[in-house]
Scaffold this motif. Structure first.
Motif, mmCIF file in Angstrom:
data_model
loop_
_atom_site.group_PDB
_atom_site.id
_atom_site.type_symbol
_atom_site.label_atom_id
_atom_site.label_comp_id
_atom_site.label_asym_id
_atom_site.label_seq_id
_atom_site.Cartn_x
_atom_site.Cartn_y
_atom_site.Cartn_z
ATOM 1 N N GLY B 52 27.088 -6.434 42.645
ATOM 2 C CA GLY B 52 25.921 -5.543 42.553
ATOM 3 C C GLY B 52 25.587 -5.139 41.137
ATOM 4 O O GLY B 52 24.676 -4.344 40.920
ATOM 5 N N VAL B 53 26.288 -5.638 40.138
ATOM 6 C CA VAL B 53 26.044 -5.222 38.751
ATOM 7 C C VAL B 53 24.971 -6.099 38.130
ATOM 8 O O VAL B 53 25.111 -7.317 38.063
ATOM 9 C CB VAL B 53 27.349 -5.287 37.932
ATOM 10 N N ASP B 54 23.862 -5.459 37.681
ATOM 11 C CA ASP B 54 22.733 -6.207 37.132
ATOM 12 C C ASP B 54 22.904 -6.473 35.647
ATOM 13 O O ASP B 54 22.378 -7.441 35.110
ATOM 14 C CB ASP B 54 21.434 -5.408 37.313
ATOM 15 N N TYR B 55 23.595 -5.571 34.963
ATOM 16 C CA TYR B 55 23.616 -5.664 33.509
ATOM 17 C C TYR B 55 24.841 -4.947 33.001
ATOM 18 O O TYR B 55 25.273 -3.929 33.543
ATOM 19 C CB TYR B 55 22.353 -4.999 32.943
ATOM 20 N N ILE B 56 25.460 -5.516 31.974
ATOM 21 C CA ILE B 56 26.558 -4.806 31.330
ATOM 22 C C ILE B 56 26.389 -4.945 29.825
ATOM 23 O O ILE B 56 26.082 -6.036 29.320
ATOM 24 C CB ILE B 56 27.932 -5.324 31.825
ATOM 25 N N SER B 57 26.503 -3.831 29.118
ATOM 26 C CA SER B 57 26.352 -3.860 27.663
ATOM 27 C C SER B 57 27.737 -3.893 27.025
ATOM 28 O O SER B 57 28.762 -3.825 27.720
ATOM 29 C CB SER B 57 25.593 -2.619 27.191
ATOM 30 N N SER B 58 27.762 -3.965 25.712
ATOM 31 C CA SER B 58 29.053 -4.064 25.019
ATOM 32 C C SER B 58 29.883 -2.812 25.258
ATOM 33 O O SER B 58 31.109 -2.874 25.291
ATOM 34 C CB SER B 58 28.823 -4.289 23.526
ATOM 35 N N VAL B 59 29.218 -1.652 25.470
ATOM 36 C CA VAL B 59 29.961 -0.425 25.738
ATOM 37 C C VAL B 59 30.617 -0.507 27.118
ATOM 38 O O VAL B 59 31.725 -0.015 27.333
ATOM 39 C CB VAL B 59 29.033 0.806 25.646
#
Lengths: 703, 115
Positions: B52-59
């Motif tokens: 369900g995760v659409d996006y993950i940033s470096s943080v």
């Protein structure tokens, strides 16, 4: 334990003590209100009730036969001969009067009585004297022949000529405890015993106006006794005695009493609320001249036949100079005899004002409860709501008084309660306003302080930004005169300072080092890590010929002290400016774009790339190799470019590549860089940039 | 960002959803740490379902790295399963599959981590 903090009463500290003290004072004052100037306010309030809602006088059960100026003119000055009075009484009786009350005190014998004439003419022979008529006896006969009641005036101290009444109440039922509270007179002035014995009854006519409590108070008559005790003998008032007479000898007179004294008086079926001492608080109706008739007209027979039958008749003096006049709560100036009419009407309709013994206690309770409510509620309210609450309370208290009067003729002193609450409210409101003012001043001080702090931080951040930007080389100035390659770079932090960096420096005559990095996170922590990363990368790349080894050492150094678990993605390359040989190493960074002969591609980092520096801590980074051709353009970027967002979508590395290819027409490498940056910013369309944006372009020309 | 736990006999399965970016990474890390207080990672492998995760940033990656370090320090195992293509690309670029193993499905992850 902090007792001030623990008790809600003292949560406001001293600010609640003053209002509480005022409330205590107000409660004391209310208890002794009648001894203060505030009594005028109370009476004015009660009078106003009556003025707004006076007693409706539907029928006229009583009539006043007035000894007025017309009568004086016709029959000579007062006192009239007793024979004339006898004639009047007889005439009234004959005309059908129900009961005749004489609001007169016939203390002295008639001027033409045998007794008086003998005094004046001592030489009068006894035979002649016996022939003289006796006017007092004539009047006594008339009084005995009609339902008549004579007046008695109670006096506090015995005077010469004082006499006790002859016709006391035959039976007065009152609880012994209440008896002591009744109005008492030591003695009285009554008519001649001859007359008094002849009349059917005697009634008290005392009606003292209220004490003058202020210079403006005119001595308004508000109360009359219903029953009084003269030398241990109870006597009804004149109008009540007349009512009793009219009911017949079987009518029972009784007092209902409580702990404080009398509460109601009953005469037959009639009943009136009274004060503990038996006084009636008269409920006045508007005055009228309808029921006044001149005695001269009565004596002359000038009246309609239906004037007297079934009606009570008061004979009283109204002529100027002789009469007593009273001022009523309605503001009318009336002859004293009118008070008897009002009292009689009150008894017949059962209407009198009520101020029971519990009423002052109710007022006290309302005062104390309202005061406490104000003291606890007002401090937590804004001033305008505080005023609203107070005005509502005042309105309810004063309005409640009017409703109580309208509903049951109760005298509730809402005005005094409201007035006594005012100082409490003012004290509370002052506290509120003072506190609000203090808060406002504090807020201003705080705002000033926070502005100063913000300015300080901004100044420090500004300095940090200048230092950070100063760490970055200016490729345009660093390689002046260089023909083998061209460089252009920019870094725009999303905040004052950022976590991106780039670097470019010559290792020697042939070799050029390029680096780009992105620390996870943003702001000050990332910027500090960025500075360390950039410095270490520069230093260790200069020291090591093997790029992989250089990066492994950078990671090892960075990892030594990294309590925040930050990591940094990096791409480092070394270009042989003569040959175009390019060694590079990648630590979790986006693969750079490569534009060769108008076609866009990417540098292959898949095989050699490791995770970001410090993500694992001991990754064996290794270098890859390629060779650039003359005219090649290499584009290094951070995710500030590839993940630039317009709120819906990312800019993306594909679009970045396409834009790079499309900028072929630009004159210089710096201009292409500007065009790239502008396209990214246009895409963001004014939305706040989320990440630092870093771009570095290298154009290789070769020898 | 949302994090829920799904009961599973052989593993601790945590289901993440929506974006894990600068705004939600701190919350994500706190939620992960709270879950791991209840489930001992040494007893059963931890699998985070990323479907369900659409996006993950470096943080967000940093949060995963912190958790991975904590679990490895406690001799436990952690894996991420069922990544969406965009997220898989981020993992690929950053080579984060070297930091935390990635699997095609939760069952696959449990099977491989349990050995």
């Amino acid at each position: 334990m902090n007792w001030r903090g623990s008790l809600p009463l003292f949560r406001g500290g001293r600010s609640r003590l003053v209002p509480l003290g005022l409330l205590l004072l107000a409660a004391l004052l209310l208890g002794y209100l009648d001894d203060t100037p505030l009594a005028s306010l109370r009476n004015a309030q009660f009078d106003h009730y009556q003025r707004l809602m006076p007693r409706q006088r539907t029928n006229e059960p009583a009539i006043v036969v007035a000894i007025d100026s017309a009568g004086i003119e016709k029959y000579g000055p007062w006192p009239w001969p007793r024979t004339l009075l006898a004639q009047l009484v007889e005439r009234l009786h004959a005309a059908g009067a129900k009961s005749i009350g004489l609001d007169l005190l016939l203390v002295e014998p008639d001027q033409y009585s045998r007794e008086m004439l003998t005094k004046r003419l001592p030489d009068l022979p006894a035979s002649s004297r016996d022939l003289l008529p006796d006017p007092d006896r004539t009047l006594a006969t008339a009084l005995a022949g009609a339902p008549t009641v004579l007046a008695v005036s109670g006096i506090v101290r015995p005077l010469p000529g004082a006499r006790f009444p002859n016709k006391p109440l035959p039976d007065f039922r009152i609880a012994p405890a209440a008896e002591s509270s009744m109005t008492r007179y030591a003695s009285s002035l009554t008519s001649l015993p001859l007359l008094a014995r002849a009349a059917h009854g005697e009634g008290v006519i005392n009606a003292a106006p209220d004490r003058l409590t202020s210079p403006r108070d005119r001595g308004v008559l508000r109360r009359v006794p219903s029953v009084a005790v003269i030398d241990f003998v109870p006597l009804l008032s004149l109008p009540l005695e007349m009512a009793r007479q009219s009911l017949g000898q079987n009518a029972v007179v009784a007092a209902e009493s409580g702990a404080q004294g009398m509460e109601r008086i009953r005469i037959g079926d009639h009943s009136l609320p009274v004060q503990p001492n038996g006084e009636i608080l008269l409920y006045f109706g508007r005055p009228s001249s309808h029921y006044y008739l001149s005695a001269a007209d009565v004596l002359a027979g000038n009246f309609l036949p239906d004037t007297f039958p079934g009606r009570f008749v008061f004979i009283g003096i109204t002529t100027t100079g002789l009469q007593d006049r009273v001022i009523t709560p309605l503001g009318d100036n009336l002859p004293g005899v009118d008070i008897h009419v009002q009292a009689l009407e009150s008894l017949l309709s059962g209407e009198a004002l009520q101020r029971p013994v519990w009423m002052p206690r109710l007022e006290l309770a309302v005062l104390v409860l309202s005061g406490l409510l104000l003291i606890f509620v007002i401090p937590s309210l804004q001033p305008r709501y505080a005023a609203l609450v107070f005005l509502t309370g005042i309105g309810a208290t004063v309005g409640g008084g009017y409703l109580a009067f309208r509903g049951g003729l109760y005298l509730f002193d809402g005005a005094s309660v409201a007035l006594l609450l005012s100082p409490i409210f003012i004290a509370l409101l002052s506290n509120t306003l003072i506190a609000a003012d203090r808060r406002r001043q504090q807020a201003e001080t705080d705002l000033q302080a926070s502005r100063e702090a913000a300015a300080r931080v901004a100044g420090e951040l500004d300095a940090a930004r200048r230092i950070q930007m100063g760490l970055l080389p200016d490729p345009g100035r660093a390689f002046i005169g260089e023909t083998r390659f061209e460089l252009a770079a920019l870094l725009e932090p999303a905040r004052a300072v950022g976590g991106d960096y780039y670097d470019c420096f010559a290792l020697d005559e042939r070799r050029l080092c390029l680096a780009i990095g992105d620390v996870s996170g943003k702001g000050l922590p990332a910027s500090l890590f960025m500075a360390v990363s950039k410095t270490l990368t520069g230093a260790l790349t200069r020291r090591n010929r093997d790029l992989g080894q250089a990066l492994r050492e950078v990671e090892s150094e960075l990892n030594r002290e990294n309590p925040e678990f930050l990591f940094v993605t990096a791409f480092v390359a070394v270009l042989d400016a003569d040959s175009g040989d390019l060694d590079y190493v990648c630590a979790g960074h986006d693969a750079p774009l490569l534009l060769r002969a108008g076609r866009i591609g990417r540098l292959d980092t898949q095989a050699n790339s490791g995770p970001p520096l410090c993500a694992l801590g001991d990754y064996p980074y290794g270098a890859a190799h390629t060779r650039l051709q003359a005219g090649d353009i290499l584009c290094l970027f951070t995710d500030g470019a590839s993940e630039a967002s317009n709120g819906d979508a990312f800019y993306g590395s594909e679009r970045l590549a396409a834009t790079l290819a499309a900028t072929a027409g630009e004159q210089s490498l710096a201009a292409r860089l500007e065009a790239l940056r502008d396209d990214i910013r246009r895409f963001e369309a004014g939305t706040q940039a989320h990440d630092d944006l870093t771009l570095l372009l290298l154009k290789f020309s070769g020898r | 960002m949302q994090l829920t736990s799904r009961p599973h006999p052989g593993a601790t399965v945590l289901v993440a959803a929506e974006r894990i970016d600068q705004a939600s990474a701190g919350e994500f890390l706190a939620a992960l740490q709270a879950e791991l207080k209840q489930h001992d990672p040494a007893a059963a492998p931890v699998v985070i379902d990323f479907a369900g995760v659409d996006y993950i940033s470096s943080v967000g990656l940093r949060a995963l790295m912190v958790i991975a370090r904590e679990i490895k320090a406690g001799k436990g195992k952690i894996g991420i399963a069922a990544l969406q293509p965009l997220v898989r690309e981020v993992f690929g670029i950053a080579r984060f599959d070297l930091v935390i193993p990635c699997f095609d499905s939760v069952e696959d992850a449990i099977a491989k981590l349990s050995t």
